[in-house]
Design an enzyme around this catalytic site. Structure first.
Site, PDB file in Angstrom:
ATOM      1  N   CYS A  69       1.018  -1.148  -0.083  1.00 48.93           N
ATOM      2  CA  CYS A  69       0.283   0.069   0.168  1.00 48.93           C
ATOM      3  C   CYS A  69       0.885   1.180  -0.260  1.00 48.93           C
ATOM      4  O   CYS A  69       1.232   1.857   0.930  1.00 48.93           O
ATOM      5  CB  CYS A  69      -0.852   0.126   1.303  1.00 48.93           C
ATOM      6  SG  CYS A  69      -1.655  -1.532   1.563  1.00 48.93           S
ATOM      7  N   SER A  70       1.373   1.682  -1.050  1.00 52.43           N
ATOM      8  CA  SER A  70       2.674   2.365  -1.255  1.00 52.43           C
ATOM      9  C   SER A  70       2.543   3.943  -1.489  1.00 52.43           C
ATOM     10  O   SER A  70       3.304   4.588  -1.024  1.00 52.43           O
ATOM     11  CB  SER A  70       3.610   1.965  -2.310  1.00 52.43           C
ATOM     12  OG  SER A  70       3.103   1.882  -3.442  1.00 52.43           O
ATOM     13  N   GLY A 126       6.846   7.345  -0.021  1.00 48.05           N
ATOM     14  CA  GLY A 126       7.920   7.746   1.156  1.00 48.05           C
ATOM     15  C   GLY A 126       8.531   6.352   1.312  1.00 48.05           C
ATOM     16  O   GLY A 126       9.836   6.325   1.437  1.00 48.05           O
ATOM     17  N   ASP A 167       1.787  -1.183   5.046  1.00 48.38           N
ATOM     18  CA  ASP A 167       1.617  -0.272   5.490  1.00 48.38           C
ATOM     19  C   ASP A 167      -0.066  -0.009   5.483  1.00 48.38           C
ATOM     20  O   ASP A 167      -0.341   0.738   4.692  1.00 48.38           O
ATOM     21  CB  ASP A 167       2.320   1.056   5.242  1.00 48.38           C
ATOM     22  CG  ASP A 167       2.148   2.145   5.930  1.00 48.38           C
ATOM     23  OD1 ASP A 167       2.239   2.024   7.084  1.00 48.38           O
ATOM     24  OD2 ASP A 167       2.033   3.374   5.354  1.00 48.38           O
ATOM     25  N   CYS A 214      -0.465   3.997  10.944  1.00 47.96           N
ATOM     26  CA  CYS A 214      -0.341   5.402  11.390  1.00 47.96           C
ATOM     27  C   CYS A 214      -1.535   5.624  12.259  1.00 47.96           C
ATOM     28  O   CYS A 214      -1.899   6.865  12.651  1.00 47.96           O
ATOM     29  CB  CYS A 214      -0.349   6.549  10.365  1.00 47.96           C
ATOM     30  SG  CYS A 214      -1.610   6.324   9.109  1.00 47.96           S
TER      31      CYS A 214
END
Length: 449
Positions: free
Chosen positions: A265-266, A270, A334, A387
């Site tokens: 899931c890029s 970053g 991610d 996050c």
């Protein structure tokens, strides 16, 4: 004479109205307004402060405003009132009369001379100035008190207290309303951290080393985005905590010798760039579900000088049938999450999310991990990160995955700066109150031999 249409306070009303109506994200809308308006550096700072400050303290400000408003004002008037109250209490360098006078002028401009609106705004603001700031310490219920002082919805306040204890939740509540730092990552492909720091200094950009990430720098002065160092890919903007996911992968596997690594899931890339700078002899497959974000990944890789190591592909991470089983040395997941670790940078998230969102995201996260698992070689690694700081999307997702995949084992997550090594858990949770960076979660999952 002040141009009311282009004034920071009027522009802040525009941004907030769109954000609260869920028509835009605060950071994107603010950047767009700043690019369109011809503002001085001081006015850009004031606009940014007004937008983020009013969003961060919204529930607190609404509590203060409530006794003075008998009827719900139209959206732009409500935002104008909250912006002005924010200046009264939080911006000590702005005189109350200056904030009041411009609010009245904005009302005349936006209300096209409507005398009723002007009298309403004037009356409310004068009444507020005659009153005292509410004493929130008199609220007996500690959950309700924290909710109002930190401007956190009650459901989220209860979750933070349940999961972290009242004292830590109070620290989190304070930390998320502090200004966000501008952090960048030195691109290893183009130099060492020391060399890049020197180059930035030559362009008048002052930095200090990150205490969180080995390749991280905190910008304290200078125009980073306008610098040659940024344009030429020496650095990329990335939060310190977000850099830790790749650090954890590098601690668990030799990336230099890896043949194939997946960033599931890029976007915007970053972590993809951070991976590619270390995968010297292999390829990084970078996926995103949206084509325009795939283009953004490719653009960022070109700037960083890493296009030859990255294959960017439009693909849903829940369907990896294009990959053969046991072909990946490692995968970074991610995962999509509620973003509750980003409240310092995206303060509106707290008002837009519900606990049900975390529950639904937990299902999506486990589905992605289910798709990735068979693609990992024996002895290979999955780094699972988010996050957010909510258990449903973090440890509970990891437990759910391990329950259905006994061929994987949880290892202790390691980082270059050995963060929180005395913790009892194998997973690593970075709270916004720990280091002044974003909240982040990382788990290291190894496929058994």
């Amino acid at each position: 004479m002040v141009n009311i249409k282009q004034s920071p306070r009027n522009l802040a009303v525009t941004v907030l109205e769109r954000v609260i109506n869920k028509q835009a994200y605060s950071n994107l809308e603010l950047n767009q307004i700043i690019q369109q308006a011809k503002l001085s550096v001081a006015d850009k700072h004031l606009l940014t402060n007004l937008v983020y400050g009013t969003l961060q303290h919204r529930l607190t400000l609404e509590n203060w405003l409530k006794p003075f408003v008998k009827r719900e004002p139209v959206p732009w008037v409500r935002e104008l009132l909250l912006i002005t109250l924010y200046q009264y209490h939080y911006l000590k360098r702005v005189p109350d009369f200056a904030a009041t006078n411009e609010a009245i002028e904005i009302t005349k401009f936006r209300g096209h001379g409507n005398q009723g609106l002007r009298k309403f705004v004037t009356g409310v603001l004068h009444a507020v100035l005659r009153s005292d700031w509410p004493d929130l310490t008199t609220i007996e219920d500690p959950i309700e008190q924290l909710s109002l002082t930190a401007s956190l919805p009650l459901w989220l306040t209860k979750k933070l207290v349940d999961e972290n204890g009242l004292l830590e939740a109070q620290k989190i509540g304070k930390a998320i309303n502090d200004p966000a730092r501008l952090s960048i990552r030195a691109n290893r492909q183009k130099g060492t951290v020391g060399q890049i720091t020197d180059q930035l200094a030559m362009e008048g950009i002052t930095t200090i080393p990150s205490q969180v990430a080995a390749d991280g720098l905190i910008v304290t002065k200078g125009d980073l985005l306008g610098s040659q160092a940024f344009r030429s890919g020496l650095v990329t903007v990335q939060d310190e905590s977000a850099m830790l996911a790749v650090e954890a992968m590098a601690a668990a596997i030799d990336l230099k010798t890896a043949n194939l690594v997946l960033d599931a899931c890029s976007a915007p890339g970053g972590k993809t760039g951070q991976l590619a700078a270390q995968v010297e002899n292999g390829k990084v497959i970078a996926l995103d579900i949206h084509q325009h974000k795939v283009k953004l990944i490719k653009k960022n890789m070109a700037r960083l000088g890493l296009s030859d190591r990255v294959v960017a592909k439009q693909n849903d991470a829940r369907d990896l049938t294009f990959l053969a089983d046991q072909t990946l040395d490692a995968a970074l997941v991610d995962a999509p999450c509620s973003g509750m670790g980003l409240l310092r940078r995206k303060p509106e998230i707290r008002y837009q999310k519900q606990f049900s969102d975390s529950q639904q995201l937990h299902k999506i996260q486990t589905t992605i991990l289910d798709a990735v698992a068979p693609k990992i070689k024996k002895g290979g690694i999955i780094i699972y990160s988010t996050c957010t700081i909510l258990h449903e999307e973090n440890d509970e997702t990891v437990v759910a995955f391990l329950t259905t995949h006994p061929n994987f084992a949880l290892e202790k997550t390691q980082t270059a700066r050995a963060l929180k090594t005395d913790r009892a858990t194998k997973t690593l949770t970075i709270l916004p109150s720990d280091y002044g960076s974003d909240g982040f979660f990382i788990a290291t999952l190894r496929r058994k031999n």
